[in-house]
Design a protein around this motif. Sequence first.
Motif, mmCIF file in Angstrom:
data_model
loop_
_atom_site.group_PDB
_atom_site.id
_atom_site.type_symbol
_atom_site.label_atom_id
_atom_site.label_comp_id
_atom_site.label_asym_id
_atom_site.label_seq_id
_atom_site.Cartn_x
_atom_site.Cartn_y
_atom_site.Cartn_z
ATOM 1 N N LEU B 78 7.902 -7.059 3.484
ATOM 2 C CA LEU B 78 7.142 -8.078 3.136
ATOM 3 C C LEU B 78 6.145 -7.629 1.935
ATOM 4 O O LEU B 78 6.175 -8.658 0.741
ATOM 5 C CB LEU B 78 6.506 -8.846 4.243
ATOM 6 N N PHE B 79 5.568 -6.675 1.985
ATOM 7 C CA PHE B 79 4.392 -6.303 0.983
ATOM 8 C C PHE B 79 5.234 -6.186 -0.200
ATOM 9 O O PHE B 79 4.831 -6.361 -1.257
ATOM 10 C CB PHE B 79 3.955 -4.976 1.587
ATOM 11 N N ASN B 80 6.300 -5.239 -0.406
ATOM 12 C CA ASN B 80 7.287 -5.096 -1.433
ATOM 13 C C ASN B 80 7.637 -6.388 -2.279
ATOM 14 O O ASN B 80 7.569 -6.345 -3.595
ATOM 15 C CB ASN B 80 8.402 -4.231 -1.345
ATOM 16 N N SER B 81 7.868 -7.310 -1.228
ATOM 17 C CA SER B 81 8.320 -8.636 -1.899
ATOM 18 C C SER B 81 7.243 -9.185 -2.757
ATOM 19 O O SER B 81 7.399 -9.654 -3.893
ATOM 20 C CB SER B 81 8.584 -9.661 -0.695
ATOM 21 N N PHE B 82 5.973 -9.445 -2.291
ATOM 22 C CA PHE B 82 5.005 -9.791 -3.067
ATOM 23 C C PHE B 82 4.557 -8.900 -4.209
ATOM 24 O O PHE B 82 4.292 -9.414 -5.317
ATOM 25 C CB PHE B 82 3.707 -10.004 -1.977
ATOM 26 N N TYR B 83 4.646 -7.635 -4.085
ATOM 27 C CA TYR B 83 4.229 -6.667 -4.949
ATOM 28 C C TYR B 83 5.140 -6.683 -6.280
ATOM 29 O O TYR B 83 4.762 -6.910 -7.185
ATOM 30 C CB TYR B 83 4.122 -5.115 -4.406
ATOM 31 N N GLU B 235 5.696 2.986 4.557
ATOM 32 C CA GLU B 235 4.310 2.984 4.929
ATOM 33 C C GLU B 235 3.754 1.558 4.608
ATOM 34 O O GLU B 235 4.531 0.768 3.517
ATOM 35 C CB GLU B 235 3.588 3.929 3.963
ATOM 36 N N MET B 236 2.749 0.825 4.932
ATOM 37 C CA MET B 236 2.186 0.020 4.456
ATOM 38 C C MET B 236 1.379 -0.028 3.307
ATOM 39 O O MET B 236 0.816 1.208 3.170
ATOM 40 C CB MET B 236 1.224 -0.882 5.830
ATOM 41 N N TRP B 237 1.115 -0.991 2.499
ATOM 42 C CA TRP B 237 0.150 -0.897 1.556
ATOM 43 C C TRP B 237 0.624 0.313 0.534
ATOM 44 O O TRP B 237 -0.290 1.020 0.026
ATOM 45 C CB TRP B 237 -1.257 -0.697 1.711
ATOM 46 N N ASP B 238 1.832 0.467 0.377
ATOM 47 C CA ASP B 238 2.402 1.637 -0.714
ATOM 48 C C ASP B 238 2.327 1.280 -1.993
ATOM 49 O O ASP B 238 3.399 0.481 -2.394
ATOM 50 C CB ASP B 238 3.550 2.224 -0.360
ATOM 51 N N PHE B 239 1.233 1.293 -2.902
ATOM 52 C CA PHE B 239 1.144 0.786 -4.278
ATOM 53 C C PHE B 239 2.021 1.569 -5.093
ATOM 54 O O PHE B 239 2.056 1.366 -6.550
ATOM 55 C CB PHE B 239 -0.253 0.440 -4.898
ATOM 56 N N PRO B 244 10.613 3.706 -3.347
ATOM 57 C CA PRO B 244 11.669 2.669 -3.164
ATOM 58 C C PRO B 244 11.396 1.215 -2.731
ATOM 59 O O PRO B 244 10.140 1.303 -1.996
ATOM 60 C CB PRO B 244 12.716 3.366 -2.248
ATOM 61 N N GLY B 245 11.898 0.195 -3.029
ATOM 62 C CA GLY B 245 11.217 -0.964 -3.068
ATOM 63 C C GLY B 245 12.048 -2.113 -2.566
ATOM 64 O O GLY B 245 12.082 -3.148 -2.895
#
Lengths: 251, 299
Positions: B78-83, B235-239, B244-245
């Motif tokens: 989900l985070f990657n989607s937004f990122y 990991e969470m919050w991996d900027f 890999p995304g």
Amino acid sequence: MQALIQIEKLNLFYGAFHALKNVSLEIPQRAITAFIGPSGCGKSTLLRTLNRMNDMIQGTRIEGKIEIGGTDIYSGDVHVETLRKKVGMVFQQPNPFPKSIYDNVAYGPRLHGIRGKKQLDEIVENSLKAAALWDEVKDHLKRSALSLSGGQQQRLCIARALAVEPDILLMDEATSALDPISTLKIEELAQELKDKYTIVMVTHNMHQAARVSHQTVFFLNGEVVEYSDTEKLFSDPSDQRTEDYISGRFG
Amino acid sequence: MSQPSKAAANSFGKRNGRAAALDRIFTGLVWGIGALVILFICGLLFLLLKNGLPKLTWDFLYGLPSEIEEGGGIGPALFNSFYLLFISLVISIPLGMAAGIYLAEFAPDNRLIGLIRICVEGLSSVPSIIFGLFGIALFVEMFQIGLTILGGAVSLAFLNLPVLTRVTEESIRSVPVELKNASFALGSTHLQTIRRVLIPVALSGIVTGICLTAGRAFGESAVIILTAGVTTSGEMWDFNLFSPGETLAVHLWYVQSEAIVPDAQEIAQKATSVLIFVVLLINLVFRVPLWFNSRKTKG
């Protein structure tokens, strides 16, 4: 009266079409000059050479000279933005921006770098007063300009043009989309404005030219047929074609 | 002229002709089909959301995915989607708008520009997997950086660029020429007219375009699978741009087709509802400021 605008042997071509033929005119300061003539006679084209709005039409070519206050407005060192600040224009269709009444009037001054709120407030108030709209809108300046009636919109457009302090006001059939009462208001307004501004108006309505203007120019097929005091042109035209036109035999 | 019907009480009574009947049939037909389509869409939304939405928990939204046991979450995806969406929009909005403004305002009217316009139009309907293949060629083969968030985001940006360019061009073109003239006649420069009149007036159309592309990018899978991969860094919050995304849409595909977790079905249902919910949210978030704006500008 002193001539403010001097047009000398002006020829204008749209591609191959010869739209203005050898036009020479002197337009006096602080008076109302009307351009009349049938559709396609070149009167609007000539008006649009005065603030160089024709520049935007591809394939326009100009020969001859137009001087305003002694400066050739087509010479290289004239900035068209500065010229248009000095030569305001009101169009056939009221064209306020889809912004508030205030922002419409403040648009021009802001373009030219005026930022101070107090100064802008003052300009907006004075311009709306000069355009005889202040009393009708002073309580809702934040309202959208599109909420005004057609006649009010056109007076707003006049206020917007006055806000950048022009010397000349061009009116391109500015009342042709309005009802008779709104038209009358704009005509009265023009009468008041002529004390401070040089007004050049294109009109389809011969009665309007006769009512409002001091000088009238009659165009036909891109040529100036007759140019004289309005009274003389309508009562005692010297050219047969003028007489035919004003008596309604064509056009 | 047909004879007035007997039923007509006065001379302005109902016309009893074929045209009136056809008109009524047509009106009924349009209403009926409209209602049917709306019903269908609502039914579809209901079907997709009813199994997932009630079971959503914060743990699921935030949690790490699990490979073998049940109870895995979708957090990193989900985070990657937004990122990815964010980075791709940051790249594609300025470029697309600039290109659209160029085509609408500055481009000369000649054959080369005509050709470019056709290319942009064509590119905006090319299947997304082509952009994925292009992304592979560029990032995996040429730059050798593997499957990364960066590669995915840039490829997504490429996918969106033609659409944004077209939408911007059309929106700018549809601004009435009278407004442009009004601005120029007050002595504005071209830039001032573009900034203060053309873009604000065209904004509604441009934002609609951004909405569409953002929604499409959020749900895009083919491009992401090929350029950002089907795994996350776990990991969470991996900027990190080089992680890999895998995104939510890809995760959905993955759990449905490849995963061996026992609750794959449920994860898919929940992920679906999240996906739909977010796309609706994106539309809402972009639209709300426009509503306020139009309340201010319209009469």
